[in-house]
Design an enzyme around this catalytic site. Structure first.
Site, mmCIF file in Angstrom:
data_model
loop_
_atom_site.group_PDB
_atom_site.id
_atom_site.type_symbol
_atom_site.label_atom_id
_atom_site.label_comp_id
_atom_site.label_asym_id
_atom_site.label_seq_id
_atom_site.Cartn_x
_atom_site.Cartn_y
_atom_site.Cartn_z
ATOM 1 N N PRO A 2 10.448 -0.384 -0.684
ATOM 2 C CA PRO A 2 10.294 -1.069 -1.969
ATOM 3 C C PRO A 2 10.782 -0.202 -3.129
ATOM 4 C CG PRO A 2 8.158 -0.728 -0.887
ATOM 5 C CD PRO A 2 9.193 -0.157 0.008
ATOM 6 N N GLU A 3 11.465 -0.832 -4.075
ATOM 7 C CA GLU A 3 11.994 -0.124 -5.236
ATOM 8 C C GLU A 3 11.401 -0.769 -6.496
ATOM 9 O OE1 GLU A 3 16.310 0.260 -4.882
ATOM 10 O OE2 GLU A 3 16.160 0.155 -2.696
ATOM 11 N N LYS A 58 8.646 3.927 -8.508
ATOM 12 C CA LYS A 58 8.244 3.116 -7.354
ATOM 13 C C LYS A 58 6.731 3.168 -7.119
ATOM 14 C CE LYS A 58 12.574 4.447 -5.077
ATOM 15 N NZ LYS A 58 13.134 5.178 -3.922
ATOM 16 N N ARG A 260 23.111 9.455 2.982
ATOM 17 C CA ARG A 260 22.506 8.126 2.809
ATOM 18 C C ARG A 260 23.529 7.051 3.086
ATOM 19 N NH1 ARG A 260 18.061 7.278 -0.507
ATOM 20 N NH2 ARG A 260 17.020 9.180 -1.172
#
Ligand SMILES: [Zn+2]
Length: 272
Positions: A2-3, A58, A260
């Site tokens: 979740p951001e 966050k 990433r």
């Protein structure tokens, strides 16, 4: 993970449901998800009320009327779910359950994530390394461009760096770079003033649109919730490898930047 949009969506939904209702029960199924012995954790919040919920990056911060705070970070795979009355509890294992009268708030998938009970000062210390809020009114375009000019390295690494700017992770970093037509591997120091200005606009556009669209989390917050997770279908590049770019039809590419995963359109996103 979740951001900002997912946590902001949760903040709004929690605020609409659990404020000013005394905490009537606390169940701790996993001690590692909290920061003190379960009996102390429960004693610290039982019968108190959440009077205000704040989001920072966050994180969510639950402000209690007894001065204590609950600091929530969902990390990878964390979710929350609220039931009312005799509604069915979630089928998944829960780590923490907090009751507000006939409502129960379930914390699910808190493996790396946590819910810590802290004082105001401890909360401040826990968040002291966090970069500025991107949607804060004080974050003007001028301030944002100045902030970016002080940084080095790839755009992707910068956007996901919580010390630089708070709230963005893998998904929205890619969506923002796509919206701004900048390659995620582009070096921030080589971006023009105009590109940095566009980046500011894209940050606002994507984060606001995603928040209004309920973010991309899989599970509804309540039984009747039809908003949470709707933005998943609106992502343009994230997890869209080999799908056609919505702007030009070119196949979206998956690459790796500083360890990433990153998704982008090789035709409409440029390094310079
Ligand atoms: Zn394209």
């Amino acid at each position: 993970m979740p951001e900002l949009p997912e946590m902001e969506n949760y903040r709004k939904m929690l605020t609409a449901n659990i404020l000013n209702i005394p905490i009537s029960n606390v169940i701790i199924n996993r001690e590692k998800s909290i920061n003190m012995p379960p009996a102390d954790f429960t004693a610290g919040i039982l019968d108190s009320k959440v009077i205000f919920i704040e989001r920072r990056g966050k994180y969510l911060i639950f402000h209690l009327n007894n001065g204590r705070r609950l600091l929530l970070h969902l990390m990878l795979g964390g979710l929350i779910h609220l039931t009312r009355g005799d509604e069915e509890r979630p089928s998944r294992t829960t780590q923490i359950e907090i009751s507000f009268g006939d409502q129960v708030l379930y914390f699910i998938g808190l493996r790396l994530g946590y819910l810590h009970q802290l004082s105001a000062k401890e909360t401040e210390e826990a968040l002291s390394q966090l970069g500025p809020e991107l949607l804060d009114r004080r974050m003007t375009k001028e301030r944002f461009v100045d902030l970016m000019k002080k940084r080095r390295g790839s755009l992707k690494s910068l956007l996901v760096n919580q010390h630089a700017v708070a709230g963005i992770g893998n998904c929205y970093a890619d969506e923002i770079a796509f919206h701004a037509r900048i390659h995620p591997a582009a070096k921030v120091q080589s971006l023009s003033e105009e590109q940095l200005g566009q980046l500011y606009e894209s940050v606002h556009h994507v984060l606001k649109e995603a928040t209004e669209g309920g973010g991309y989390m899989e599970m509804p917050f309540t039984k009747d919730d039809t908003l949470t997770g709707q933005y998943n279908d609106q992502c343009k590049v994230y997890d869209r490898e080999e799908e056609a770019c919505v702007r030009c039809g070119t196949a979206i590419v998956r690459t790796e930047i500083a360890g990433r995963k990153a998704f982008f359109c090789p035709n409409c996103q440029h390094e310079e």
